[in-house]
Design a protein around this motif. Structure first.
Motif, PDB file in Angstrom:
ATOM      1  N   ALA A   1       0.829  -1.208   0.000  1.00 51.64           N
ATOM      2  CA  ALA A   1       0.000   0.000   0.000  1.00 51.64           C
ATOM      3  C   ALA A   1       0.863   1.258   0.000  1.00 51.64           C
ATOM      4  CB  ALA A   1      -0.927  -0.009   1.220  1.00 51.64           C
ATOM      5  N   GLY A   2       1.921   1.244   0.827  1.00 48.77           N
ATOM      6  CA  GLY A   2       2.796   2.408   0.915  1.00 48.77           C
ATOM      7  C   GLY A   2       3.494   2.702  -0.399  1.00 48.77           C
ATOM      8  N   ALA A   3       4.011   1.657  -1.056  1.00 49.72           N
ATOM      9  CA  ALA A   3       4.704   1.849  -2.332  1.00 49.72           C
ATOM     10  C   ALA A   3       3.746   2.356  -3.403  1.00 49.72           C
ATOM     11  CB  ALA A   3       5.352   0.535  -2.776  1.00 49.72           C
ATOM     12  N   SER A   4       2.510   1.832  -3.390  1.00 54.41           N
ATOM     13  CA  SER A   4       1.507   2.266  -4.369  1.00 54.41           C
ATOM     14  C   SER A   4       1.158   3.738  -4.177  1.00 54.41           C
ATOM     15  CB  SER A   4       0.242   1.409  -4.240  1.00 54.41           C
ATOM     16  OG  SER A   4       0.531   0.035  -4.464  1.00 54.41           O
ATOM     17  N   ILE A   5       1.019   4.145  -2.917  1.00 53.62           N
ATOM     18  CA  ILE A   5       0.725   5.553  -2.622  1.00 53.62           C
ATOM     19  C   ILE A   5       1.887   6.436  -3.040  1.00 53.62           C
ATOM     20  CG2 ILE A   5       0.413   7.220  -0.737  1.00 53.62           C
ATOM     21  CD1 ILE A   5      -1.261   5.086   0.703  1.00 53.62           C
ATOM     22  N   ARG A   6       3.111   5.954  -2.809  1.00 53.71           N
ATOM     23  CA  ARG A   6       4.286   6.740  -3.165  1.00 53.71           C
ATOM     24  C   ARG A   6       4.401   6.953  -4.683  1.00 53.71           C
ATOM     25  NH1 ARG A   6       4.731   9.992   0.374  1.00 53.71           N
ATOM     26  NH2 ARG A   6       5.723   9.475   2.337  1.00 53.71           N
ATOM     27  N   VAL A   7       3.896   6.004  -5.468  1.00 57.03           N
ATOM     28  CA  VAL A   7       3.879   6.198  -6.919  1.00 57.03           C
ATOM     29  C   VAL A   7       3.057   7.447  -7.236  1.00 57.03           C
ATOM     30  CG1 VAL A   7       3.081   5.267  -9.116  1.00 57.03           C
ATOM     31  CG2 VAL A   7       4.194   3.756  -7.466  1.00 57.03           C
TER      32      VAL A   7
END
Length: 264
Positions: free
Chosen positions: A216-222
């Motif tokens: 979830a964190g990596a997706s948000i960071r995109v």
């Protein structure tokens, strides 16, 4: 390497945020692109707050099982390098802390996990200590003026509507290549764990909560880097790659989950 780095990467989004806030206070409305910028800041804050306990489920699972079987120390050791490079890169380009702050908190939690794995797997202190000395030396270098001004030889390509064009090799700033190196190290750190999962089909000591939050964190960071640092192409690619690899581990945990034994 894709071009598109500049120093002061966070100044534009910070200035635009101030402009949006001023307009909002004066007109009580949210103009144009301000809505997505506010959303980006909000999501970034959620990731930052969530990172305070990002890997706590993994820490607790190792403590509960008193075992680190199936958990590779190489992954977390290399994640130390990823965190250090990510923090130093964003520090040098003066990116907003809200776009990368979780890297610091995750680094602290990985520190605990590495010591747990060392304890449960009884890794010799001599070998362990040498690795720590090398890591401290790396961190000192990454945050130094030497790393900021260092020139290296690397390929450089210009991006057009037709794809990569005008590729050539020449001198580039080390800071302009570090995120590409970071992506390679990050992939290297995840591959041993993914490979071990396929080989042993054992994910009992991996926390699906931690890996789910990582996804979830990596997706948000995109999204946040696309919105606040649109010129940092390799940074966006790094978060995208992280999301894909985290998704792979989440699927492995679900696929290799052992059924609970029924009590008689």
């Amino acid at each position: 390497l894709l071009q598109g780095y500049r120093m002061g990467g966070g100044s534009t989004s910070s200035e635009r945020l101030a402009e949006c806030t001023k307009i909002f206070m004066e007109s009580q409305g949210i103009p144009g692109d301000c809505g997505s910028l506010y959303l980006s800041k909000l999501l970034g804050s959620f990731v930052l707050l969530g990172s305070l306990a990002f890997k706590v489920p993994q820490i607790l699972k190792l403590k509960k099982n008193k075992s680190a079987d199936g958990v590779t120390i190489e992954q977390f050791a290399l994640e130390f390098c990823v965190s250090a490079m990510s923090i130093s890169f964003n520090y040098h380009i003066q990116a907003p802390f809200s776009t990368y702050g979780e890297s610091f908190f995750i680094l602290v939690q990985n520190f605990i996990i590495v010591f747990q794995i060392r304890h449960y797997n009884k890794i010799a202190w001599g070998k362990f200590g040498v690795c720590w000395i090398m890591y401290i030396a790396l961190v000192v270098f990454l945050f130094s003026d030497l790393a900021l001004n260092l020139q290296v030889t690397a390929p450089s390509c210009t991006i057009s509507s037709k794809g990569l064009t005008d590729c050539k090799t020449g001198a580039m700033r080390f800071q302009d290549t570090i995120q590409m190196i970071n992506t390679a190290v990050m992939i290297t750190s995840r591959v041993p764990q993914i490979t071990a999962n396929f080989r042993t089909r054992n994910c009992e000591n991996l926390s699906i909560i931690t890996w789910g939050l990582n996804l979830a964190g990596a997706s948000i960071r995109v999204f946040t880097t696309l919105r606040e640092l649109p010129d940092q192409l390799v940074l966006q690619a790094a978060f995208g790659t992280s999301a894909v690899l985290s998704l792979t581990v989440v699927l492995q945990i679900l696929l290799f989950k052992k059924p609970k034994e029924k009590k008689l």
